[in-house]
Design an enzyme around this catalytic site. Structure first.
Site, mmCIF file in Angstrom:
data_model
loop_
_atom_site.group_PDB
_atom_site.id
_atom_site.type_symbol
_atom_site.label_atom_id
_atom_site.label_comp_id
_atom_site.label_asym_id
_atom_site.label_seq_id
_atom_site.Cartn_x
_atom_site.Cartn_y
_atom_site.Cartn_z
ATOM 1 N N GLU A 42 -7.710 46.373 3.290
ATOM 2 C CA GLU A 42 -8.413 46.106 4.534
ATOM 3 C C GLU A 42 -7.482 45.262 5.405
ATOM 4 O O GLU A 42 -6.981 44.241 4.941
ATOM 5 C CB GLU A 42 -9.712 45.341 4.255
ATOM 6 C CG GLU A 42 -10.502 45.141 5.518
ATOM 7 C CD GLU A 42 -11.838 44.416 5.315
ATOM 8 O OE1 GLU A 42 -12.199 44.105 4.176
ATOM 9 O OE2 GLU A 42 -12.485 44.182 6.351
ATOM 10 N N ARG A 278 -8.405 42.818 -12.169
ATOM 11 C CA ARG A 278 -7.615 42.244 -11.090
ATOM 12 C C ARG A 278 -6.721 41.155 -11.644
ATOM 13 O O ARG A 278 -7.015 40.559 -12.681
ATOM 14 C CB ARG A 278 -8.515 41.709 -9.978
ATOM 15 C CG ARG A 278 -9.390 40.538 -10.377
ATOM 16 C CD ARG A 278 -10.449 40.235 -9.327
ATOM 17 N NE ARG A 278 -9.909 39.613 -8.135
ATOM 18 C CZ ARG A 278 -9.871 40.185 -6.933
ATOM 19 N NH1 ARG A 278 -10.336 41.401 -6.755
ATOM 20 N NH2 ARG A 278 -9.375 39.557 -5.909
ATOM 21 N N LYS A 288 -8.255 36.577 -0.387
ATOM 22 C CA LYS A 288 -7.883 36.549 1.024
ATOM 23 C C LYS A 288 -8.645 35.464 1.766
ATOM 24 O O LYS A 288 -8.114 34.821 2.650
ATOM 25 C CB LYS A 288 -8.182 37.905 1.651
ATOM 26 C CG LYS A 288 -6.931 38.702 1.920
ATOM 27 C CD LYS A 288 -7.245 39.924 2.748
ATOM 28 C CE LYS A 288 -7.314 41.150 1.876
ATOM 29 N NZ LYS A 288 -7.775 42.347 2.528
#
Ligand code: ATP
Ligand code: MG
Length: 577
Positions: A42, A278, A288
């Site tokens: 994104e 992850r 983020k």
């Protein structure tokens, strides 16, 4: 001498993991003839090393299987998942592309979820027409209250049984901009009692009167991730859609979207979603949102601050793409979350730079040494190798030696214990590549601080001329005062002073920022040859660590060096203490 350009990534060393097992089975059983993956960031921030794991996996699969299946159309796309215009920006897209390229990968096609907005809209209407979606007009609070929780089934929306005609009319008017934000949403008509919360009539579209960095003012309704992602995958013919474990519950919805559209849309593939663990790393943050908080709160100098685990930060810190790829290969791809030790990342940059970074002499905290019996007008040019014996490379430079040199303040001790092998009053030490010197006198300022040493040198002990000279235990680095290059050096350390940031309230982790993560030292003295260092060049400063000439702040004649990593894992030791 050394450059910051990366070698392009090649086929990863025969990696083996559960994703490759799945793909191999799909190929063997002829469910697939090619492998198409995508990396779907994104564009709302910069990439971090967690993303590097996903990049190495997705692009690595394409490289790997393209070699095994030549001509099959195996490839990897870069796709911007740009469905939320409020947070996204072209600036981030540029940064992400630069980061992927720098890591050594090239995409086989650049896409945006927004490329498919028109198609997605059409598919949404199709879901409405087939009774699979409806316009819901509850307030946000009502929807939330009616969702239930893991133990309690949700309640049907009072708008759930709107007719197809009414739904279509409302949805079309949503698109036309007749309603304000949040007045209506489009929801999938699935099951409000489903054990999987994601399946409780999930939101598919929402109203957002916000311009989009790609589509401008064309749209005021935007699809949700869970609707946009499977459709983008299916349109692009993605075969294996790989994401992180937190999307496990979204998989059922992913399949629902595909299953309800595939016949109508005639997608070129029936993609499947697979989840892997992850990356999380200790002593830092990989989210983020938290990184953004650090940047926007000015706790760091920007997204490329060398303390950050962003790709841009690691690049500026001096990490090589090769070291990050080796790290990703080393940690592997697993199905269970775990935290990787920062020391493992540091191991890989040391391992890479050991072979790549020439050795040079640099004094960070200088102490002047006057060699009284060395003639004032004399300069000797000493041979010094850039490489240690165990690195199979050649290359030397001349080190000027003269009457005044700088040594490291830490390499002198006035009252030294017995096992101190550096310089002390009356003691002898070797100057690397040069002579043995003996400390004769210590000069102090009014405050009692040592400001200069008066020494003598032994003419018989030059390195090379006198290989069987006296044995002296200590060797220290130095630079000739007259020839030294002045520099600023930034010593970087781990971002957080504790292993795991507090899990509580979001900004609590700010209290864990390591105040010693950046130490700026001005007035450092570098050997003459470093006057030619170019931004991006990496070196080992002997006995100190690996350093890179900073690409942003270095000026001709006034270089700035960043410490990439120390020579040894000093953490393991200090932690034990
Ligand atoms: P974050 O959760 O750190 O805020 P994100 O998941 O929102 O990041 P995206 O831009 O959506 O960031 O991520 C793009 C891809 O990178 C996704 O497929 C995501 O699963 C993957 N990814 C993100 N963080 C990690 C991580 N720590 N380890 C491995 N892959 C990751
Ligand atoms: Mg995310």
């Amino acid at each position: 001498m050394n450059s910051s350009d990366s070698e392009p990534a090649s086929t990863p060393p025969k990696a083996h993991d559960f994703i490759r097992d799945i793909i191999n089975k799909d190929l063997e059983e002829k469910r697939q003839t090619k492998v198409i993956t995508r990396f779907p960031p994104e564009p709302n921030g910069f990439l971090h090393i967690g993303h590097a794991k996903s990049i190495c996996l997705n692009f690595g699969l394409a490289l790997d299987y393209r070699e095994r299946l030549p001509g099959s159309g195996t490839r990897c796309h870069l796709r911007f998942d740009d469905t939320d215009p409020i947070k996204e920006d072209t600036l981030f897209e540029d940064g992400i592309q630069a980061d992927v390229r720098w890591l050594g990968f090239q995409w086989d096609g650049l896409y945006h979820a927004s490329d498919y907005f028109e198609k997605m809209y059409e598919y949404a209407e199709h879901l409405i027409m087939t009774g699979k979606a409806y316009v819901c007009s509850q307030t946000d609070a009502e929807s939330k209250a009616n969702r239930g929780d893991v133990k309690t089934p949700g309640k049907n929306s009072p708008y759930r049984d709107r007719s197809v005609e009414e739904n279509l009319d409302l949805f079309r008017r949503m698109r036309k901009g007749e309603f304000p934000d949040s007045a209506h949403v489009l929801r999938g008509k699935i099951d409000m009692a489903n054990a999987n919360m994601k399946m409780r009539d999930p939101m598919l579209y929402r109203i957002r009167h916000t311009a989009h960095h790609m589509t401008g003012d064309k749209w005021c309704i935007y699809p949700m991730y869970d609707f946009a992602h499977p459709i983008s995958d299916a349109i692009e013919g993605i075969t294996h859609s790989i994401c992180t474990l937190e999307f496990e519950n979204n998989r059922e919805l992913y399949d629902w979207v595909i299953d309800n559209l595939i016949e109508y849309a005639k997608f070129p593939s029936r993609p499947h979603q697979y989840e892997f663990a992850r990356l999380s790393l200790n002593y830092t943050v990989l989210s983020k949102r938290r990184l953004q908080e650090l940047v926007e709160g000015k706790h760091v100098s920007g997204w490329d601050d060398p303390r950050l685990p962003t790709i841009a930060g690691l690049r500026r810190r001096g990490y090589t793409p090769e070291s990050l790829r080796a790290f990703c290969a080393d940690i592997g791809v697993a199905k269970a979350n775990s935290t990787v030790d920062m020391a493992q990342l540091e191991f890989h940059i040391r391992d890479d730079l050991n072979q790549k970074a020439p050795r040079v002499l640099a004094v960070l905290k200088p102490l002047k040494v006057v060699i009284e019996n060395y003639p004032d007008d004399k300069v000797e040019e000493l041979d010094a190798s850039y490489w240690p014996h165990d690195v199979p490379k050649t290359g030397t430079r001349k080190l000027p030696f003269s009457r005044e040199v700088f040594i490291e303040q830490d390499d002198f001790m006035e009252e030294a214990p017995k096992d101190y092998y550096r310089l002390a009053p009356g003691k002898e030490v070797r100057l690397r590549y040069a002579y043995l010197i003996t400390c004769k006198e210590v000069i102090k300022d009014e405050s009692g601080k040592v400001v200069e040493l008066r020494c003598t040198y032994d003419t018989e002990t030059k390195v090379g001329d006198n290989p069987v000279g006296r044995k002296v235990k200590g060797t220290i680095h130095w630079v000739s005062a007259r020839h030294a290059i002045g520099a600023e050096v930034r010593l970087y350390d781990r971002l957080l002073s504790i292993e795991a940031p507090p899990t509580g309230k979001d900004s609590e982790f700010l209290n864990a920022i390591n105040p010693g993560a950046l130490q700026v030292i001005e007035g450092c003295k570098l050997e003459r040859s470093l006057g030619e260092a170019k931004p991006g060049d990496r070196f080992q400063f002997e006995r100190q660590g690996y350093f890179i000439c900073d690409e942003k702040d270095s000026k001709p004649g006034a270089p700035v060096f960043n410490r990439i990593v120390t020579l040894k894992d000093s953490y393991a030791r200090t932690q034990k203490k």
